[in-house]
Design a protein around this motif. Structure first.
Motif, PDB file in Angstrom:
ATOM      1  N   CYS A   1      -1.154  15.055  -4.947  1.00 23.42           N
ATOM      2  CA  CYS A   1      -1.100  14.796  -3.503  1.00 23.42           C
ATOM      3  C   CYS A   1       0.009  15.618  -2.856  1.00 23.42           C
ATOM      4  O   CYS A   1       0.864  15.092  -2.138  1.00 23.42           O
ATOM      5  N   GLU A   2      -0.016  16.902  -3.109  1.00 25.67           N
ATOM      6  CA  GLU A   2       1.026  17.784  -2.595  1.00 25.67           C
ATOM      7  C   GLU A   2       0.796  18.050  -1.111  1.00 25.67           C
ATOM      8  O   GLU A   2      -0.023  18.874  -0.717  1.00 25.67           O
ATOM      9  N   LEU A   3       1.539  17.307  -0.282  1.00 30.90           N
ATOM     10  CA  LEU A   3       1.424  17.383   1.173  1.00 30.90           C
ATOM     11  C   LEU A   3       2.806  17.226   1.780  1.00 30.90           C
ATOM     12  O   LEU A   3       3.753  16.784   1.104  1.00 30.90           O
ATOM     13  N   ASP A   4       2.911  17.520   3.064  1.00 28.46           N
ATOM     14  CA  ASP A   4       4.160  17.288   3.787  1.00 28.46           C
ATOM     15  C   ASP A   4       4.155  15.854   4.318  1.00 28.46           C
ATOM     16  O   ASP A   4       3.898  15.601   5.498  1.00 28.46           O
ATOM     17  N   VAL A   5       4.414  14.906   3.431  1.00 26.07           N
ATOM     18  CA  VAL A   5       4.359  13.486   3.777  1.00 26.07           C
ATOM     19  C   VAL A   5       5.622  13.085   4.532  1.00 26.07           C
ATOM     20  O   VAL A   5       6.739  13.423   4.132  1.00 26.07           O
ATOM     21  N   ILE A   6       5.448  12.354   5.627  1.00 28.16           N
ATOM     22  CA  ILE A   6       6.570  11.917   6.458  1.00 28.16           C
ATOM     23  C   ILE A   6       7.235  10.709   5.791  1.00 28.16           C
ATOM     24  O   ILE A   6       6.626   9.647   5.655  1.00 28.16           O
TER      25      ILE A   6
ATOM     26  N   ALA B   1       0.866  -1.176   0.000  1.00 25.00           N
ATOM     27  CA  ALA B   1       0.000   0.000   0.000  1.00 25.00           C
ATOM     28  C   ALA B   1       0.901   1.224   0.000  1.00 25.00           C
ATOM     29  O   ALA B   1       1.825   1.306   0.816  1.00 25.00           O
ATOM     30  N   ARG B   2       0.624   2.180  -0.899  1.00 27.07           N
ATOM     31  CA  ARG B   2       1.521   3.324  -1.094  1.00 27.07           C
ATOM     32  C   ARG B   2       0.727   4.639  -1.022  1.00 27.07           C
ATOM     33  O   ARG B   2       0.528   5.305  -2.041  1.00 27.07           O
ATOM     34  N   PRO B   3       0.272   5.030   0.158  1.00 27.71           N
ATOM     35  CA  PRO B   3      -0.547   6.246   0.266  1.00 27.71           C
ATOM     36  C   PRO B   3       0.155   7.486  -0.283  1.00 27.71           C
ATOM     37  O   PRO B   3       1.349   7.701  -0.039  1.00 27.71           O
ATOM     38  N   PHE B   4      -0.600   8.267  -1.050  1.00 25.63           N
ATOM     39  CA  PHE B   4      -0.170   9.558  -1.597  1.00 25.63           C
ATOM     40  C   PHE B   4       0.987   9.450  -2.588  1.00 25.63           C
ATOM     41  O   PHE B   4       1.512  10.465  -3.038  1.00 25.63           O
ATOM     42  N   SER B   5       1.380   8.251  -2.953  1.00 25.09           N
ATOM     43  CA  SER B   5       2.563   8.053  -3.795  1.00 25.09           C
ATOM     44  C   SER B   5       2.216   7.940  -5.272  1.00 25.09           C
ATOM     45  O   SER B   5       1.171   7.392  -5.643  1.00 25.09           O
ATOM     46  N   ALA B   6       3.108   8.429  -6.100  1.00 24.41           N
ATOM     47  CA  ALA B   6       3.032   8.101  -7.517  1.00 24.41           C
ATOM     48  C   ALA B   6       3.202   6.592  -7.662  1.00 24.41           C
ATOM     49  O   ALA B   6       3.934   5.965  -6.897  1.00 24.41           O
ATOM     50  N   GLY B   7       2.499   5.999  -8.621  1.00 24.63           N
ATOM     51  CA  GLY B   7       2.625   4.566  -8.849  1.00 24.63           C
ATOM     52  C   GLY B   7       1.846   3.695  -7.902  1.00 24.63           C
ATOM     53  O   GLY B   7       1.998   2.467  -7.923  1.00 24.63           O
ATOM     54  N   ARG B   8       0.992   4.266  -7.066  1.00 26.55           N
ATOM     55  CA  ARG B   8       0.178   3.445  -6.160  1.00 26.55           C
ATOM     56  C   ARG B   8      -0.852   2.664  -6.972  1.00 26.55           C
ATOM     57  O   ARG B   8      -1.379   3.161  -7.965  1.00 26.55           O
ATOM     58  N   THR B   9      -1.119   1.423  -6.530  1.00 23.50           N
ATOM     59  CA  THR B   9      -2.032   0.566  -7.305  1.00 23.50           C
ATOM     60  C   THR B   9      -3.258   0.120  -6.522  1.00 23.50           C
ATOM     61  O   THR B   9      -4.061  -0.653  -7.039  1.00 23.50           O
ATOM     62  N   GLY B  10      -3.415   0.584  -5.276  1.00 21.70           N
ATOM     63  CA  GLY B  10      -4.594   0.215  -4.505  1.00 21.70           C
ATOM     64  C   GLY B  10      -4.265  -0.019  -3.045  1.00 21.70           C
ATOM     65  O   GLY B  10      -3.122   0.100  -2.606  1.00 21.70           O
ATOM     66  N   LEU B  11      -5.293  -0.357  -2.283  1.00 21.70           N
ATOM     67  CA  LEU B  11      -5.145  -0.622  -0.862  1.00 21.70           C
ATOM     68  C   LEU B  11      -4.896  -2.114  -0.627  1.00 21.70           C
ATOM     69  O   LEU B  11      -5.042  -2.933  -1.532  1.00 21.70           O
ATOM     70  N   LEU B  12      -4.536  -2.456   0.595  1.00 22.76           N
ATOM     71  CA  LEU B  12      -4.445  -3.847   1.025  1.00 22.76           C
ATOM     72  C   LEU B  12      -5.142  -3.975   2.380  1.00 22.76           C
ATOM     73  O   LEU B  12      -5.025  -3.090   3.233  1.00 22.76           O
TER      74      LEU B  12
ATOM     75  N   VAL C   1       2.008  14.693   7.527  1.00 19.24           N
ATOM     76  CA  VAL C   1       0.957  13.733   7.203  1.00 19.24           C
ATOM     77  C   VAL C   1       1.573  12.377   6.913  1.00 19.24           C
ATOM     78  O   VAL C   1       2.616  12.271   6.251  1.00 19.24           O
ATOM     79  N   SER C   2       0.920  11.316   7.386  1.00 21.24           N
ATOM     80  CA  SER C   2       1.220   9.953   6.936  1.00 21.24           C
ATOM     81  C   SER C   2      -0.040   9.130   7.085  1.00 21.24           C
ATOM     82  O   SER C   2      -1.003   9.571   7.718  1.00 21.24           O
ATOM     83  N   SER C   3      -0.043   7.967   6.495  1.00 22.30           N
ATOM     84  CA  SER C   3      -1.144   7.028   6.685  1.00 22.30           C
ATOM     85  C   SER C   3      -0.569   5.730   7.224  1.00 22.30           C
ATOM     86  O   SER C   3       0.231   5.070   6.544  1.00 22.30           O
ATOM     87  N   THR C   4      -0.975   5.364   8.437  1.00 24.34           N
ATOM     88  CA  THR C   4      -0.447   4.127   9.007  1.00 24.34           C
ATOM     89  C   THR C   4      -1.039   2.886   8.345  1.00 24.34           C
ATOM     90  O   THR C   4      -0.563   1.772   8.599  1.00 24.34           O
TER      91      THR C   4
ATOM     92  N   TYR D   1       6.326   4.656  -0.140  1.00 22.00           N
ATOM     93  CA  TYR D   1       6.327   5.835  -1.017  1.00 22.00           C
ATOM     94  C   TYR D   1       7.386   5.685  -2.105  1.00 22.00           C
ATOM     95  O   TYR D   1       8.552   5.421  -1.835  1.00 22.00           O
ATOM     96  N   LEU D   2       6.951   5.863  -3.355  1.00 23.99           N
ATOM     97  CA  LEU D   2       7.865   5.743  -4.493  1.00 23.99           C
ATOM     98  C   LEU D   2       8.307   7.093  -5.045  1.00 23.99           C
ATOM     99  O   LEU D   2       9.393   7.207  -5.628  1.00 23.99           O
ATOM    100  N   GLY D   3       7.454   8.104  -4.897  1.00 22.29           N
ATOM    101  CA  GLY D   3       7.760   9.416  -5.423  1.00 22.29           C
ATOM    102  C   GLY D   3       6.539  10.307  -5.366  1.00 22.29           C
ATOM    103  O   GLY D   3       5.422   9.837  -5.154  1.00 22.29           O
ATOM    104  N   PRO D   4       6.727  11.604  -5.546  1.00 18.70           N
ATOM    105  CA  PRO D   4       5.614  12.546  -5.402  1.00 18.70           C
ATOM    106  C   PRO D   4       4.586  12.421  -6.511  1.00 18.70           C
ATOM    107  O   PRO D   4       4.922  12.210  -7.676  1.00 18.70           O
ATOM    108  N   ASP D   5       3.328  12.569  -6.128  1.00 19.30           N
ATOM    109  CA  ASP D   5       2.209  12.683  -7.056  1.00 19.30           C
ATOM    110  C   ASP D   5       1.765  14.144  -7.008  1.00 19.30           C
ATOM    111  O   ASP D   5       1.399  14.641  -5.937  1.00 19.30           O
ATOM    112  N   PRO D   6       1.779  14.863  -8.134  1.00 20.09           N
ATOM    113  CA  PRO D   6       1.386  16.274  -8.116  1.00 20.09           C
ATOM    114  C   PRO D   6      -0.008  16.517  -7.543  1.00 20.09           C
ATOM    115  O   PRO D   6      -0.287  17.608  -7.030  1.00 20.09           O
TER     116      PRO D   6
END
Length: 369
Positions: free
Chosen positions: A332-337, A184-195, A288-291, A325-330
């Protein structure tokens, strides 16, 4: 009037997830940044496109695990037998775990499960049951906090649980909502879904002044999107209203919030949540993060586990990493931890949840260090 009047505290917690058993296992897990996902062995996933989830080996039946966390939270709070006997239970679950395998006439109900659990823990009874998808637990906490603040009850136990099982796994897999790359890759470029993930937890909420408090529930908000059956409003309007309501109820400047544990699970809705945070909190660059990136999405059980880890992490002064996290998604511009836990700069933290049907909740807590 005492300055403690109307204040609601969290005085006891307990949790079980793929990160382990007990509240400290949850804290250690989210701070480690090591995701708990792996192949599902609890049931056959041979015919599924996705085969991963965050599950705890050796976990018992949901009813037994709920009974354990309720008793453990009461013990953590130091409740006496007499105090438990006057304390109601609020329960958030998808339904009775045995309902699917029994005949129509014999189907047990979620209300019956709540009554049984209250009896097993020596509580006063089941006050309410919540089956409103992924905002079930957070809605229960908001209701419990309102009851305590209004002086209608002295304390409430809120419990919530979901253990990864074949029916919901199949539905999310068929709907192509699950991540195809095992993360699971919250707010990340290349995310493909939840688990999906296991989460069974309980908290005791009580009027402040009775005993030691872990955190205060200082604000909460709820709002609906009225946009789509399963997709959030892309502008994040409903969630933004819930956040704003929580902040207003707390009576604080949004800039004082030091952390947001986001609903984001690595799916399409992450961008809508980012929009909601920008809309509700303005230019404030809040960490911000998502546990869910570590313990997975526990559906009806998510909100309570996430509230617990938010409180524990803020108390410890360390904010969890957004793993995967793989990289920024434009969008999802946030201060991701990223990379490592960040020092907490404030005792105030938000825990957010959203559900199918456009339901949104925000819980604002003030942790005690």
């Amino acid at each position: 009037m005492s300055d403690l009047a109307g204040r609601t505290g969290i005085v006891g917690v307990a949790a079980v997830s793929a990160l382990g058993r007990g509240s400290q296992a949850q804290l250690a897990g989210v701070l480690s940044g090591t995701a708990a996902f792996g192949p599902v062995r609890r049931f056959d996933v041979g015919g599924r496109r996705v085969k991963d989830a965050a599950t705890l080996a050796g976990v018992g039946p949901l009813g037994d695990e709920l009974a354990w966390v309720i008793r453990d939270a009461c013990a953590d709070a130091g409740l006496t037998r007499a105090q438990r006997a006057t304390t109601p239970l609020m329960l958030a679950v998808h339904g009775h775990p045995d309902a699917a395998r029994l005949s129509t006439t014999d189907k047990p109900t979620a209300a019956g499960l709540a009554a049984e659990l209250a009896g097993r823990a020596g509580l006063a009874g089941a006050a309410k049951v919540y089956t409103c998808a992924c905002v079930s637990a957070s809605t229960a906490v908001a209701d419990a906090a309102a009851l305590v603040r209004a002086g209608r009850v002295e304390r409430v136990v809120v419990a919530a649980g979901y253990l990864v099982e074949p029916d919901q796994f199949a539905l999310f897999d068929a709907g192509r909502a699950l991540a195809t790359d095992g993360a699971a890759r919250p707010f990340s470029a290349g995310r493909t879904g939840l688990l999906l993930g296991d989460a069974v937890s309980a908290v005791v909420l009580e009027a402040v002044g009775t005993r030691e408090v872990l955190a205060e529930v200082v604000g909460w908000g709820r709002a609906g999107d009225a946009y789509h059956a399963v997709r959030p409003d892309p502008a994040g309007n409903g969630l933004a209203r819930a956040i704003t309501a929580a902040v207003r109820r707390a009576g604080i400047d949004p800039a004082r919030i030091g952390y947001v544990n986001a609903n984001a699970g690595g799916a399409e809705g992450d961008a809508a949540e980012a929009a909601a945070l920008r809309q509700a909190l303005g230019a404030a660059r809040i960490p911000v993060s998502s546990t869910k990136s570590v313990h997975g999405h526990a559906l009806e059980g998510s909100g309570l586990l996430e509230l617990i880890v938010t409180v524990l992490a803020t108390m410890a002064g360390k904010l969890p990493v957004n793993t995967g996290y793989l990289g920024p998604d434009p969008a999802c511009e946030l201060d991701v931890i990223l990379d490592a836990p960040r020092p907490a700069g404030s005792p105030y933290a938000l825990s957010l949840n959203a559900a199918f049907g456009g339901a949104n909740t925000a819980l604002l807590v003030k942790a005690v260090s």
